[in-house]
Design an enzyme around this catalytic site. Structure first.
Site, PDB file in Angstrom:
ATOM      1  N   TYR A 188      -8.470  -3.100  -2.540  1.00 20.50           N
ATOM      2  CA  TYR A 188      -7.364  -3.154  -3.499  1.00 20.50           C
ATOM      3  C   TYR A 188      -7.602  -2.194  -4.652  1.00 20.50           C
ATOM      4  O   TYR A 188      -8.678  -2.166  -5.261  1.00 20.50           O
ATOM      5  CB  TYR A 188      -7.177  -4.565  -4.064  1.00 20.50           C
ATOM      6  CG  TYR A 188      -6.258  -4.577  -5.262  1.00 20.50           C
ATOM      7  CD1 TYR A 188      -4.892  -4.360  -5.116  1.00 20.50           C
ATOM      8  CD2 TYR A 188      -6.758  -4.720  -6.555  1.00 20.50           C
ATOM      9  CE1 TYR A 188      -4.046  -4.313  -6.210  1.00 20.50           C
ATOM     10  CE2 TYR A 188      -5.927  -4.683  -7.656  1.00 20.50           C
ATOM     11  CZ  TYR A 188      -4.569  -4.470  -7.476  1.00 20.50           C
ATOM     12  OH  TYR A 188      -3.740  -4.396  -8.562  1.00 20.50           O
ATOM     13  N   GLY A 215      -1.042  -3.780  -8.134  1.00 16.80           N
ATOM     14  CA  GLY A 215      -0.168  -4.911  -8.390  1.00 16.80           C
ATOM     15  C   GLY A 215       0.628  -5.302  -7.161  1.00 16.80           C
ATOM     16  O   GLY A 215       0.088  -5.495  -6.060  1.00 16.80           O
TER      17      GLY A 215
END
Length: 516
Positions: free
Chosen positions: A62, A69
């Site tokens: 990530y 987000g």
């Protein structure tokens, strides 16, 4: 800036630091350096190496090989992964509002650095060194105060730190604004190229709210002590009853902070003597209950300090990188709930100080209640007395500042807003709370500056009546210092210059007040 001999050197290696360290760095009373200990540097390097290996082996991390987000499901082609950190700080360049002051900016840089040296952010030593160099050379990114909701970190304001590290946007350096690249070059520094995860590591944390909160707490502590000294003067000036602060009385309601405030008032008023028969039994609440107002702040400060120092010494970005267990930990440590609560609480406590002093001033200037002092504390006498108005306008300004401070006590944390495609659907508003607290402090310090003038005037006028107020040596010495700074107000004069000078003295903590 402090003299060179007085400057401390703080070596950052992940060990806990205190609010005083943040304040000293912000005021340039302390300088920072990164630890050269091989174990510390190896720990940092292991985190950066693990990020590199995860990219090579797994491909999906990530914020490293995905969008940010709500865009975490968007895969970034491997050839474009190196460009992702720059895109993060670039599209977050949307801040507005006032610029953070140099002191506030140093506090922010220091708070971010202290978080990153915890060794759980997957950053390189090169990033830490560049961030430390900004502090060392006082290269201060121009950071707009507004634009953070206090969760997913202080993304927008911290994007200005990330950009400055990379030689982009504007900085304040050497007494002027200049491009970041120019300031870096002046010290032989080259713009950094952020590695994967480093954009997130810089921006996805609570450094802005934490840095501002540390400065706010220190100012509030001093203001509480100053309000105590002012109260003692105002009791003496109004010929009040010093025995409202009796030790036996306060043993019956044993809040420790409240008891400390009462003890300080007893000492200032030299009140450990039998009461005179002519003393009034009960003064108005703004005098009689001052320990109960100031004492709430005094009792809250240790709890608020604990929250702030925990945040300061935490790894608070996302994801965290545990190099020892080779784990990527996705969580929400960027959420500033504790800072939000601390600052929402602090602004309430500080505004109550302003309100207390505002009420004391109302007693002092009113000849119906000040027990023999002239109306509006005017020092004019004889034929010129009707022409002069004393502190009439000053009281109006104090009322305005107090009202504005009280208006700002609405807790920011209850105004959470869902944003970023409902990914950030519950946010802390901690940065707004911290900014509110600083504004409440600014207004309350203005009230205190006005009260310094009023108390100085009232004590002198009480002496004119033939009554010498009984004060302890420390309170008397500060009174004499104040009289040297401020002439007695006889003929009306503008007081704004004196107010500004007193405000600066308050913020510089020029008067020692009670024990540390």
């Amino acid at each position: 800036m402090a003299a060179t001999a007085d400057i401390r050197r703080l070596t950052l290696d992940g060990r806990p630091l205190r609010i005083e360290d943040v304040v000293d760095v912000a005021l340039r009373r302390a300088r920072t350096s990164l630890s050269t200990d091989p174990a510390f540097r190896a720990r940092i390097q292991r985190g950066a190496d693990l990020v590199d290996r995860l990219i090579a082996e797994d491909g999906v991390v990530y914020g490293v090989s995905t969008g940010y987000g709500d865009s975490c499901t968007v895969a970034i082609p491997p050839s474009l992964v190196p460009e992702l950190p720059r895109h993060l700080y670039t599209y977050h360049g949307v801040g507005l509002g006032r610029w953070l002051t140099p002191e506030e900016t140093r506090a922010v840089l220091f708070a971010r650095l202290q978080s990153l040296v915890q060794g759980m952010s997957g950053v390189s030593i090169a990033l830490l060194e560049q961030l430390q160099a900004l502090l060392e050379h006082d290269i201060l990114p121009l950071i707009p105060a507004e634009g953070s909701v206090g969760a997913s970190g202080d993304l927008t304001p911290l994007s200005y730190v990330a950009a400055a590290l990379c030689g982009e946007r504007q900085v304040w350096h050497d007494g002027r604004l200049m491009p970041a690249a120019e300031a870096l070059a002046m010290h032989g520094l080259r713009p950094l190229r952020l590695r994967p995860k480093e954009g997130l590591a810089i921006m996805n944390g609570t450094a802005v709210m934490t840095g501002l909160a540390c400065l706010a707490l220190r100012r509030a502590d001093y203001l509480g002590r100053l309000a105590t000294r002012l109260t003692a003067w105002n009791v003496a000036a109004s010929a009040g009853n010093a025995h409202h602060f009796d030790q036996t009385l306060f043993a019956a309601k044993p809040h420790p902070g409240q008891q400390r405030v009462a003890a300080r008032l007893r000492r200032d008023l030299a009140s450990d003597r039998p009461p005179r028969n002519e003393q009034r039994l009960q003064d108005r609440y703004s005098l009689r209950c001052a320990p109960h107002v100031i004492g709430v702040l005094e009792d809250a400060l240790p709890m608020l300090r604990s929250m702030l120092e925990n945040e300061l010494n935490s790894a608070n970005d996302n994801p965290l990188i545990d190099a020892e267990q080779e784990m990527v930990l996705h969580g929400g440590h960027f959420y500033g709930g504790h800072i939000a609560f601390a600052m929402d609480s602090l602004k309430n406590l500080v505004a109550n100080l302003a309100d207390l002093l505002d009420r004391q001033l109302a007693v002092l200037v009113d000849s119906r209640y000040n027990h023999g002092l002239p109306a509006n504390l005017s020092g004019a006498e004889g034929v010129r007395a009707p022409l002069n108005h004393g502190l009439k306008a000053l009281q109006i300004s104090v009322s305005a500042w107090t009202a504005e401070a009280l208006k700002l006590t609405m807790p920011a944390s209850v105004f959470s807003r869902s944003t970023e495609c409902h990914n950030q659907d519950k946010v802390s508003m901690g940065t707004i709370a911290a900014r509110d607290a600083l504004r409440v402090l600014e207004l309350s310090e203005q009230v205190a500056a006005a009260m310094l003038i009023a108390s100085r005037q009232a004590l002198a006028l009480r002496r004119r009546t033939g009554s010498e107020p009984q004060l302890a040596p420390e309170a008397t010495a500060m009174q004499a210092d104040l009289e040297a700074r401020i002439p007695l107000l006889v003929e009306d004069r503008a007081l704004d210059g004196e107010l500004r000078a007193l405000l600066a003295a308050i913020r510089a903590e020029e008067w020692p007040l009670y024990e540390a």
